[in-house]
Write an enzyme that holds these catalytic residues in place. Structure first.
Site, mmCIF file in Angstrom:
data_model
loop_
_atom_site.group_PDB
_atom_site.id
_atom_site.type_symbol
_atom_site.label_atom_id
_atom_site.label_comp_id
_atom_site.label_asym_id
_atom_site.label_seq_id
_atom_site.Cartn_x
_atom_site.Cartn_y
_atom_site.Cartn_z
ATOM 1 N N ASN A 225 0.367 -0.787 0.292
ATOM 2 C CA ASN A 225 -0.006 0.076 -0.110
ATOM 3 C C ASN A 225 0.931 1.417 -0.283
ATOM 4 O O ASN A 225 2.090 0.790 -0.339
ATOM 5 C CB ASN A 225 -0.657 0.062 1.683
ATOM 6 C CG ASN A 225 -0.022 -0.332 2.368
ATOM 7 O OD1 ASN A 225 0.870 0.519 2.528
ATOM 8 N ND2 ASN A 225 -1.006 -0.458 2.881
ATOM 9 N N GLU A 228 3.513 1.346 3.108
ATOM 10 C CA GLU A 228 4.317 0.348 2.713
ATOM 11 C C GLU A 228 5.138 0.968 1.456
ATOM 12 O O GLU A 228 6.922 0.274 1.304
ATOM 13 C CB GLU A 228 3.969 -1.011 2.086
ATOM 14 C CG GLU A 228 3.330 -0.870 3.831
ATOM 15 C CD GLU A 228 2.419 -2.495 3.154
ATOM 16 O OE1 GLU A 228 1.866 -3.488 3.810
ATOM 17 O OE2 GLU A 228 1.910 -3.185 1.776
ATOM 18 N N ASP A 299 -7.886 -6.353 1.689
ATOM 19 C CA ASP A 299 -7.500 -7.675 0.882
ATOM 20 C C ASP A 299 -8.538 -8.176 -0.299
ATOM 21 O O ASP A 299 -8.381 -9.204 -0.662
ATOM 22 C CB ASP A 299 -7.724 -8.540 2.931
ATOM 23 C CG ASP A 299 -7.330 -8.161 3.937
ATOM 24 O OD1 ASP A 299 -5.594 -7.581 3.066
ATOM 25 O OD2 ASP A 299 -7.666 -7.779 5.422
#
Length: 515
Positions: A225, A228, A299
């Protein structure tokens, strides 16, 4: 890797939607294929508690929440697994839970969702990782976490031993590493060894807080994301600082850091960026909402992306599908799941997206009043191919709102001949409207779009690079009111006419990039 049956992939690998009607065909077909997917990682239980606040506690100026509702849902790797199952995949989960109430609830929900939990290790005296959120009046107030701490070495060793067997005859493996401790020691080393010489048919996807730790695996996809990705680059990515452009600029660094063949960076409200090792960058645009209590959309994105690739959809199509799935769950409170029916209904909602010029003008007026720039383009968009999708993504980046004006069926026949269009304007509008980069679709039946241009007065009028401003009668209309004409890249050797010719003459597919 499970593949679509003969005749169901389009000739150039990019116009699947245009051939069959994405909105009514694709989700059901993916569910029918049912790729076998193993999810390995940190399984969690998400708790959502809500209540009312009518007083402060006596000990401190803190609100007292009278809990009225408690709900639980699989989180982390377990959420990825249930989303995959809801979309039609045959799913196994490898992880650990404690022999506590949270572990029992998590296993119950996984099994109810159709996830194979035979390889989830039940560990006595272990606390199942649980993240509980407290809210009142739609406002999230607090989250408290319970975690296992250190997972016993024996539990990790037992899971590691099972991995070579688990990965047999699978179409994909998803590694969900959120730093909770399961993907360490023997589990990680066994995974890397087992997947190092994996066949090309086994897709490896890494969804990790720190994808660098899995670079040796050389995954097919890594899905960081924004936070990150920023940590991988040693940068601060601010939503106000043009994150998509920064991500694209650092494409090679992200590919090197993750070791992946392609990186997909999810940027929440700004959609996602696909960065393949070769080929064009591809972007999606999210449909943001005000909901502040949604969780787990990442997810869902990873699950839909994996499903698409495991069924041999083109990578760009898989990313678009993943964005659509994430757009669904982000509209729901709590940790939720996107099913095949959800995805089909969402895509079908684009079937009637073509607005008449009057309604479109009213909506554009609201966008313009909010300071947004309007981009207009037009064309037949009969059999959608990668030239179209690349061009429309470029057009979107010129402003804030992208309007696509489609030639009516009669207009297409006048331009292309009696055997065109292949798809009716209703189908063409549905397919184009389903692209995340497109905000509005309309239809015009005049010889040129000049009347529409004069009514909408877009700040930017875009056309493909096979045109020049001198060739466009509409350019003069745009320039009269002070608008700008933008000529975008032309993808050589890619055209609807060429695609239709290959279909009709049995030429088969031509080699294309994996994207």
């Amino acid at each position: 890797m499970t593949t679509l049956s003969a005749g169901e992939n389009t000739p150039n690998g990019e116009d699947l939607a245009g051939q069959r009607g994405l909105e009514e065909w694709l989700p059901r077909r993916l569910a029918a294929i049912g790729p076998a997917v193993t999810v390995v990682g940190d399984a969690m239980l998400d708790g959502w508690w809500s209540g009312t606040i009518e007083r402060l506690c006596r000990e401190a100026p803190a609100p007292v929440v009278d809990i009225g509702q408690r709900s639980f849902a699989p989180g982390g790797a377990a959420n990825t697994a249930v989303n995959l199952a809801a979309l039609g995949a045959k799913v196994r989960l490898v992880g650990v839970v404690g022999c506590d109430r949270a572990g029992a609830e998590l296993l119950r929900q996984l099994e109810e969702a159709g996830v194979d939990t035979a390889y989830v290790c039940r560990v006595p005296d272990l606390t199942t990782t649980t993240k509980t959120r407290i809210s009142s009046g739609g406002q999230l107030l607090l989250r408290f976490d319970e975690s296992a701490g250190r997972i016993p070495t024996a539990a990790l060793a037992a899971s590691a031993v099972s991995l070579p067997e688990v990965l047999q005859n699978q179409d994909a493996v998803v590694i969900c590493d959120y730093g909770a401790g399961f993907l360490s020691g023997p589990v990680k080393s066994t995974l890397v060894t087992a997947l190092a010489g994996r066949p090309a048919s086994l897709l490896a996807v890494v969804d990790a807080h720190d994808p660098r730790s899995w670079a040796a695996l050389r995954p097919d996809l890594a899905t960081p994301n924004a936070k990150e990705a920023a940590e991988l680059l040693g940068l601060k990515l601010s939503a106000s600082a043009g994150r998509p452009a920064v991500v694209v600029e650092h494409r090679q660094e992200l590919l090197r850091a993750t070791g992946a063949a392609a990186v997909v960076v999810t940027l929440d409200r700004e959609g996602a960026i696909l960065l393949p090792a070769s080929g064009d960058v591809h972007r999606t645009w999210a449909k943001p909402v005000a909901e502040k209590q949604a969780s787990g959309a990442g997810d869902t994105f990873v699950a839909a992306l994996t499903l698409g690739r495991a069924a041999s959809l083109p990578l760009t199509t898989s990313v678009d599908l993943a964005q659509a799935a994430a757009d669904i769950v982000v509209r729901r409170p709590g940790t939720s799941v996107c099913s095949t029916d959800d995805l089909g209904q969402h895509l079908a909602s684009f079937a009637d997206t073509a607005l008449d010029a009057g309604e479109l003008a009213r909506r554009i007026g609201r966008h313009r009043a909010a300071g947004q720039r309007i981009v207009l383009t037009n064309g037949c968009f009969d059999v959608l191919h990668r030239g179209h999708t690349r061009y429309l993504n470029q057009a979107k980046q010129l402003g804030d709102i992208l309007v696509v004006a489609l030639n009516s069926d009669d207009s297409v026949r006048a331009l292309k001949g009696r055997d065109r269009p292949i798809n009716t304007v209703t189908d063409r509008a549905a397919v184009v409207g389903a692209l995340s980069c497109v905000d509005y679709v309309t239809v015009f039946d005049t010889p040129t779009p000049v009347p529409l241009i004069e009514q909408l007065r877009p700040e930017i009028y875009a056309k493909g690079g096979d045109y020049s401003p001198e060739m466009l009668t509409e350019a003069r209309a745009v320039e009269r009111y002070g608008g700008t004409v933008a000529i975008l890249d032309y993808v050589a050797d890619v055209s609807t006419t060429a695609v239709v010719k290959r279909i009709r003459h049995g030429g088969g597919a031509v080699p294309v990039e994996s994207t």
